[in-house]
Design a protein around this motif. Structure first.
Motif, PDB file in Angstrom:
ATOM      1  N   PRO A  11       0.837  -1.208   0.000  1.00  0.00           N
ATOM      2  CA  PRO A  11       0.000   0.000   0.000  1.00  0.00           C
ATOM      3  C   PRO A  11       0.865   1.248   0.000  1.00  0.00           C
ATOM      4  O   PRO A  11       2.072   1.184   0.184  1.00  0.00           O
ATOM      5  CB  PRO A  11      -0.783  -0.116   1.313  1.00  0.00           C
ATOM      6  CG  PRO A  11       0.155  -0.857   2.217  1.00  0.00           C
ATOM      7  CD  PRO A  11       0.898  -1.821   1.327  1.00  0.00           C
ATOM      8  N   SER A  12       0.202   2.374  -0.190  1.00  0.00           N
ATOM      9  CA  SER A  12       0.936   3.632  -0.104  1.00  0.00           C
ATOM     10  C   SER A  12       1.605   3.749   1.252  1.00  0.00           C
ATOM     11  O   SER A  12       1.017   3.461   2.276  1.00  0.00           O
ATOM     12  CB  SER A  12      -0.040   4.797  -0.289  1.00  0.00           C
ATOM     13  OG  SER A  12       0.597   6.019  -0.027  1.00  0.00           O
ATOM     14  N   ALA A  15       0.063   7.413   4.830  1.00  0.00           N
ATOM     15  CA  ALA A  15      -1.370   7.653   4.907  1.00  0.00           C
ATOM     16  C   ALA A  15      -1.622   9.133   5.187  1.00  0.00           C
ATOM     17  O   ALA A  15      -0.891   9.771   5.930  1.00  0.00           O
ATOM     18  CB  ALA A  15      -1.991   6.803   6.019  1.00  0.00           C
ATOM     19  N   SER A  94      -0.963  -6.579   4.381  1.00  0.00           N
ATOM     20  CA  SER A  94      -0.703  -5.200   3.946  1.00  0.00           C
ATOM     21  C   SER A  94      -1.905  -4.309   4.201  1.00  0.00           C
ATOM     22  O   SER A  94      -1.774  -3.159   4.621  1.00  0.00           O
ATOM     23  CB  SER A  94      -0.336  -5.188   2.456  1.00  0.00           C
ATOM     24  OG  SER A  94       0.835  -5.935   2.215  1.00  0.00           O
ATOM     25  N   SER A  98      -2.167  -1.019   6.636  1.00  0.00           N
ATOM     26  CA  SER A  98      -2.699   0.278   6.213  1.00  0.00           C
ATOM     27  C   SER A  98      -3.791   0.761   7.164  1.00  0.00           C
ATOM     28  O   SER A  98      -3.857   1.944   7.509  1.00  0.00           O
ATOM     29  CB  SER A  98      -3.256   0.173   4.789  1.00  0.00           C
ATOM     30  OG  SER A  98      -2.219   0.025   3.865  1.00  0.00           O
ATOM     31  N   ARG A  99      -4.636  -0.157   7.595  1.00  0.00           N
ATOM     32  CA  ARG A  99      -5.694   0.231   8.528  1.00  0.00           C
ATOM     33  C   ARG A  99      -5.113   0.714   9.848  1.00  0.00           C
ATOM     34  O   ARG A  99      -5.609   1.687  10.437  1.00  0.00           O
ATOM     35  CB  ARG A  99      -6.630  -0.954   8.764  1.00  0.00           C
ATOM     36  CG  ARG A  99      -7.529  -1.300   7.585  1.00  0.00           C
ATOM     37  CD  ARG A  99      -8.548  -2.366   7.963  1.00  0.00           C
ATOM     38  NE  ARG A  99      -9.400  -1.924   9.074  1.00  0.00           N
ATOM     39  CZ  ARG A  99     -10.357  -2.662   9.598  1.00  0.00           C
ATOM     40  NH1 ARG A  99     -10.599  -3.882   9.125  1.00  0.00           N
ATOM     41  NH2 ARG A  99     -11.091  -2.193  10.597  1.00  0.00           N
ATOM     42  N   TYR A 101      -2.257   2.173  10.305  1.00  0.00           N
ATOM     43  CA  TYR A 101      -1.672   3.501  10.097  1.00  0.00           C
ATOM     44  C   TYR A 101      -2.745   4.562   9.848  1.00  0.00           C
ATOM     45  O   TYR A 101      -2.508   5.745  10.073  1.00  0.00           O
ATOM     46  CB  TYR A 101      -0.677   3.461   8.941  1.00  0.00           C
ATOM     47  CG  TYR A 101       0.729   3.146   9.411  1.00  0.00           C
ATOM     48  CD1 TYR A 101       1.624   4.166   9.716  1.00  0.00           C
ATOM     49  CD2 TYR A 101       1.138   1.840   9.607  1.00  0.00           C
ATOM     50  CE1 TYR A 101       2.894   3.894  10.181  1.00  0.00           C
ATOM     51  CE2 TYR A 101       2.406   1.553  10.075  1.00  0.00           C
ATOM     52  CZ  TYR A 101       3.282   2.582  10.364  1.00  0.00           C
ATOM     53  OH  TYR A 101       4.546   2.299  10.833  1.00  0.00           O
ATOM     54  N   ASP A 102      -3.909   4.121   9.402  1.00  0.00           N
ATOM     55  CA  ASP A 102      -4.994   5.063   9.177  1.00  0.00           C
ATOM     56  C   ASP A 102      -5.830   5.282  10.430  1.00  0.00           C
ATOM     57  O   ASP A 102      -6.823   6.002  10.418  1.00  0.00           O
ATOM     58  CB  ASP A 102      -5.883   4.542   8.033  1.00  0.00           C
ATOM     59  CG  ASP A 102      -6.826   5.605   7.514  1.00  0.00           C
ATOM     60  OD1 ASP A 102      -6.418   6.777   7.414  1.00  0.00           O
ATOM     61  OD2 ASP A 102      -7.993   5.263   7.219  1.00  0.00           O
ATOM     62  N   GLN A 125       5.895   3.848   7.965  1.00  0.00           N
ATOM     63  CA  GLN A 125       5.220   2.643   7.499  1.00  0.00           C
ATOM     64  C   GLN A 125       6.150   1.768   6.666  1.00  0.00           C
ATOM     65  O   GLN A 125       5.933   0.554   6.540  1.00  0.00           O
ATOM     66  CB  GLN A 125       3.975   3.012   6.688  1.00  0.00           C
ATOM     67  CG  GLN A 125       3.050   1.840   6.423  1.00  0.00           C
ATOM     68  CD  GLN A 125       1.716   2.270   5.853  1.00  0.00           C
ATOM     69  OE1 GLN A 125       1.364   3.456   5.918  1.00  0.00           O
ATOM     70  NE2 GLN A 125       0.957   1.342   5.305  1.00  0.00           N
TER      71      GLN A 125
END
Length: 381
Positions: A11-12, A15, A94, A98-99, A101-102, A125
């Motif tokens: 993912p990116s 975030a 992954s 992401s979740r 970090y969000d 990240q």
């Protein structure tokens, strides 16, 4: 577990925070039950780390358990599925990262603990994503032709964790991070040397292929019928020697850590290096049995870690990072460090006070019961 296209599951890295959401330190995700679950997971999954972590101050030990619990969860999530399903498992990991970090972690103790600690310690990240990439390489069954290729793998599955631990301990100094990465790679080399037989029986091979061929060992024939031999002992000795060089260099990084954290990191180094010594005592045979450091020996090493001075040469501290781990050090340098809650940030200050109260209760429970904290030398198994 390797993804044939790592970018496809990555993912990116950065975030974008939601300006309407309160700061994460004001709304922690993990509660006491989550932290207890993380500690239990690491006690069962990594006795060596659990023993060394007893020497960490409580404010570091708690997020360290959360970090290692997520690492264990990630490893198991890829290991415990059929080979055909491993790419999908990496993709799910992954997405979970992401979740976290969000600020919307999955409903699991390790995910909630991770969501808190990555914000509290400004962990880029790119670091946990490197770990997941290494697990993707595992899933692919990738082999490593050279020591440099093996080091690149160790950078992802071990040095990344060392770098994250350094941030949790409060240091972002590039030289200290480089030495932490040395320690992570050395530990992974030791793990690989210890687990040669176990890995081979599972169809995995991590020893550098060119070293095996130079020793007259055909990699495929060895996997089909793993047996100890003088030639294999020579390859294992070579890998342990590479680890020992990095263990020695990692010692120079201790001066960049808070004094209260140094004994735990030295203990981890001593315990893992002792696995290599145990292998040597067994004739460098990693196939017939798995080398272990018994509880009594761990207790001695834990005591030594609290007493022994550092013998590192000062020049080693400023040595550049290994080329294969440099991307981890650079990711930390590129990450902005947010300020903590200001004095007028009431929710943030309340969170800090509650954390202090929990630490004091933890100490009282230890002293009142007559027992040392979990993992203290006399409790090591």
């Amino acid at each position: 577990m390797r993804a044939s296209s790592p970018e496809a599951v990555r993912p990116s890295f950065w975030a974008v925070p939601d300006p309407d959401r309160p700061p994460l330190w004001a709304t922690p995700h993990a509660d006491a039950a989550d932290r207890a679950a993380c500690r239990t997971a690491i006690r069962a999954g990594s006795r060596s780390f659990f023993a060394a972590s007893a020497l960490l101050p409580a404010h570091v030990r708690r997020p360290a358990y959360g970090l290692y619990a997520f690492c264990r969860l990630s490893d198991d999530a890829v290991d415990d599925v059929a080979p055909a399903a491993r790419n999908a498992a990496v993709a799910r990991l992954s997405a979970r990262l992401s979740r976290a970090y969000d600020g919307r972690p999955a409903d699991a103790p390790a995910d909630r603990a991770l969501a808190d600690l990555v914000v509290a310690h400004a962990i880029p990240q790119a670091l946990p994503m490197a770990l997941i990439e290494g697990l993707a390489w595992d899933g692919e069954g990738r082999r490593y032709a050279t020591l440099s290729e093996l080091t690149a793998y160790a950078a992802r599955v071990a040095a990344s964790v060392g770098a994250m631990m350094t941030l949790i301990m409060g240091s972002r100094d590039p030289a200290t991070l480089a030495r932490a990465c040395d320690l992570g790679v050395a530990m992974q080399f030791t793990n690989i040397a210890r687990d040669v037989g176990e890995d081979a029986r599972a169809g995995r091979l991590y020893l550098p292929v060119d070293w095996l061929r130079q020793a007259g060992i055909d990699p495929d024939a060895f996997l089909a019928d793993p047996r100890p031999s003088p030639a294999l002992a020579g390859v294992v000795a070579r890998l342990l020697a590479a680890a020992d060089l990095l263990y020695a260099r990692s010692e120079a990084g201790l001066s960049g850590l808070p004094r209260t954290c140094r004994p735990a990191i030295r203990a981890a180094r001593l315990i893992y290096a002792e696995i290599g010594r145990e292998l040597e005592r067994r004739g460098l045979d990693p196939v017939s049995a798995r080398a272990r450091v018994d509880g009594r020996r761990k207790a001695v090493l834990l005591a030594r870690a609290t007493l022994a001075p550092s013998f590192a040469r000062p020049t080693e501290r400023d040595a550049p990072p290994l080329a294969e781990v440099a991307f981890l050090v650079e990711a930390v340098a590129a990450e902005p460090v947010p300020a903590g809650p200001a004095w007028w940030d009431v929710p943030g200050q309340i969170a800090r006070v509650l954390d202090l109260v929990e630490t004091l209760r933890e100490r009282e429970s230890f002293s009142g019961s007559g027992f040392a904290p979990e993992g203290a030398p006399h409790a090591v198994t």
